[in-house]
Design an enzyme around this catalytic site. Structure first.
Site, short mmCIF file in Angstrom:
data_model
loop_
_atom_site.label_atom_id
_atom_site.label_comp_id
_atom_site.label_asym_id
_atom_site.label_seq_id
_atom_site.Cartn_x
_atom_site.Cartn_y
_atom_site.Cartn_z
N ARG A 84 0.69 -1.52 0.00
CA ARG A 84 -0.03 0.11 -0.16
C ARG A 84 1.11 1.05 0.05
O ARG A 84 0.47 2.25 -0.67
CB ARG A 84 -1.19 0.01 1.35
CG ARG A 84 -1.91 -0.91 0.87
CD ARG A 84 -2.87 -1.71 2.44
NE ARG A 84 -4.39 -1.93 1.90
CZ ARG A 84 -4.73 -2.88 2.52
NH1 ARG A 84 -4.96 -1.78 3.92
NH2 ARG A 84 -6.18 -3.61 2.09
N TYR A 90 -5.78 -0.76 -6.81
CA TYR A 90 -5.72 -1.86 -6.53
C TYR A 90 -4.73 -2.29 -5.34
O TYR A 90 -5.11 -1.16 -4.85
CB TYR A 90 -4.61 -2.42 -7.18
CG TYR A 90 -2.99 -2.13 -7.76
CD1 TYR A 90 -2.86 -0.93 -7.45
CD2 TYR A 90 -2.73 -2.92 -9.32
CE1 TYR A 90 -1.87 -0.19 -8.04
CE2 TYR A 90 -1.77 -2.42 -9.33
CZ TYR A 90 -1.19 -0.62 -9.33
OH TYR A 90 -0.13 -0.63 -9.46
N GLU A 91 -4.37 -2.76 -4.34
CA GLU A 91 -4.33 -3.01 -3.29
C GLU A 91 -5.11 -2.44 -2.10
O GLU A 91 -4.28 -1.92 -0.99
CB GLU A 91 -2.55 -2.24 -2.65
CG GLU A 91 -1.78 -2.96 -3.90
CD GLU A 91 -1.80 -4.73 -3.31
OE1 GLU A 91 -2.10 -4.66 -2.56
OE2 GLU A 91 -0.82 -4.84 -4.73
N GLY A 92 -6.09 -2.83 -2.56
CA GLY A 92 -7.42 -1.92 -1.49
C GLY A 92 -7.84 -1.01 -1.95
O GLY A 92 -7.22 -0.22 -2.32
N GLN A 116 -9.22 1.93 1.89
CA GLN A 116 -8.37 3.08 2.61
C GLN A 116 -9.42 3.48 3.83
O GLN A 116 -8.71 4.14 4.73
CB GLN A 116 -7.35 3.42 1.95
CG GLN A 116 -6.78 2.72 1.07
CD GLN A 116 -5.71 1.72 1.68
OE1 GLN A 116 -5.20 1.75 1.94
NE2 GLN A 116 -5.87 0.17 0.90
#
Length: 467
Positions: free
Chosen positions: A296, A437-439, A444
């Site tokens: 992240r 991507y990556e959450g 977040q």
């Protein structure tokens, strides 16, 4: 033409993010200004001369699936080999396994430059760094001995296999299976999608970190385990053995980051891919979050790198492109568009957003470093919470800014920005994946509000605001 903003990077490290505080900690005596500036200078040179020229090449010549294997863009393999031989992959790795043990602050700074050079190229070492950290923290001594040295050296690369067709951000719906073989290994079966550098021709082996469920696993995320599944088996002497039951089912055609192969991976089509447990059974999510938290911040740095590249190219264009006459101009012909107030405002907006993203990302890296080296438990807890608080901000804010700045870059270029010839459009296309991507950035926000703001009864966020 990209030029690494070394003076701004050094200023942000030292005067904004707190590098001096890190250097003053016990055990950091070798982290001198001379060492830092030498490393940053060499990283800048590599970004400018080796990586940046490949950005357009990768965009126009995407990675392709040929006869079951991925062939990367022209020049990709040679550049990666030079990058690995330069020791860049080992920057933050454990010295016990050949790493240099340098801090995250330095890692983030060099990755800013490499992402500005080519985000698609830099995605590969970004994922490997996350895999290394997960194995370092959660792997058995046997797994560490077998994989860490080659991953840290960059001789092999790593991936993160979470997403499935029916399970994107919601890992409760994950279906990939893992069955114990009886000898300490597991048979892995299932399909994963959107796997960055799931296959490529730049290294001899790829180590996949795969989330899967055991037969008696509890429902939901409490029943997920993490496994190391290599593309090729590794013999006891470290040499490569037979190919594992891991295949590439396809490579996606994407809006951007064309040079980065985004693969659909199939495990166990011929009876079961063999993998080894990382951490404890049914505790894989905790292991994967080690990798995801690393990723992240790294994705936030992608937004930062794209923003810096888009700003530089827009500034150069605005100084070269002549259109109209500035207020009070005494020239006989047209003036550069950089003299016009609207262009000045836009450039200043791009510059300020880039600087904010840099400050937040570097501050997050500083907190991660301090959590490792702080002298007592209370300070370690404070800095670990600070890193936790800043991670969703660094990821979401910086990637949103990357998209915004790249879009403003197209505006600066005018109609030429909408045409692929100038390269301005590529930055927006590449940047657009980072808030997803990556959450996603919405996730977040949930993480920040539900998990991070309440830490220590709200004292952590009050401390940050006061500071």
């Amino acid at each position: 033409m990209y030029r690494a903003p070394l003076s701004e990077i050094v200023f942000t490290l030292k005067e904004v993010a707190g590098l001096g505080q890190l250097q003053a900690q016990p055990g950091q005596e070798e982290l001198s200004d001379d060492l830092i500036e030498a490393i940053l200078g060499e990283a800048a040179k590599f970004a400018e001369e080796e990586i940046a020229p490949l950005n357009r090449v990768g965009d126009e010549n995407p990675a392709q699936l040929i006869d079951g294997s991925v062939k990367t863009s022209p020049g990709w393999k040679e550049a990666y080999t030079s990058w690995r031989q330069g020791g860049w992959s080992a920057l933050t790795g454990d010295p016990e396994y050949g790493g240099q043990g340098l801090p995250n602050m330095l890692h983030v700074a060099v990755f800013e430059m490499w992402n500005a050079g080519s985000m698609a190229f830099t995605l590969c070492p970004t994922l490997t760094t996350g895999a290394v950290e997960a194995i370092e923290k959660h792997g058995s001594p046997e797994l560490k001995a077998k994989y860490l040295e080659k991953l840290i050296s960059g001789e092999w690369t790593g991936t993160m296999n979470l997403t499935e067709p029916q399970a994107g951000s919601d890992l409760n719906a994950l279906r990939a299976k893992a069955e114990p073989v009886g000898d300490g290994s597991y048979k892995i079966s299932g399909q994963k999608i959107f796997i960055t550098y799931g296959d490529h021709d730049m290294t001899d082996n790829v180590v996949h970190l795969v989330l899967a469920r055991l037969p008696d696993a509890p429902a939901g995320t409490r029943g997920i385990s993490l496994f190391a599944v290599p593309k090729y088996f590794v013999n006891d002497d470290g040499s490569l053995g037979e190919k594992n039951d891991v295949t590439v089912a396809g490579v996606e055609h994407k809006l951007g980051i064309h040079g980065s192969p985004t693969c659909t991976m199939s495990f166990g089509d011929r009876g079961g891919a063999i993998g080894w447990l990382i951490g404890e059974e049914n505790r894989g999510l905790a292991c994967m979050f080690t990798m995801m938290n690393n990723a992240r911040l790294a994705v936030g740095v992608q937004g930062l790198g794209i923003a810096e590249r888009a700003f530089q190219e827009s500034l150069a264009f605005s100084l070269d492109r002549k259109q109209g006459r500035g207020v009070g101009s005494k020239t006989d012909g047209m003036d550069p568009i950089a003299v016009h107030p609207d262009i000045k405002r836009t450039l200043l907006s791009m510059k300020s957003q880039t600087q904010v993203a840099r400050a937040i990302c570097y501050a997050c890296a500083h907190a991660l470093d301090m959590a490792k080296v702080a002298p007592d438990a209370d300070q370690k807890k404070f800095w670990a919470e600070r890193a936790g608080l800043l991670t969703p901000i660094a990821k979401a804010l910086s990637t949103d800014f990357g998209v915004d700045v790249a879009s403003l870059g197209i505006q600066i270029h005018g109609g030429m920005g909408f045409i692929e010839e100038t390269g301005a459009a590529q930055h927006l296309r590449d940047a657009r994946i980072a808030p997803i991507y990556e959450g996603t950035n919405g996730i977040q926000s949930i993480d920040l509000v539900m998990r991070k703001l309440p830490m220590s009864g709200g004292d952590q966020v009050r401390s940050l605001i006061a500071e």
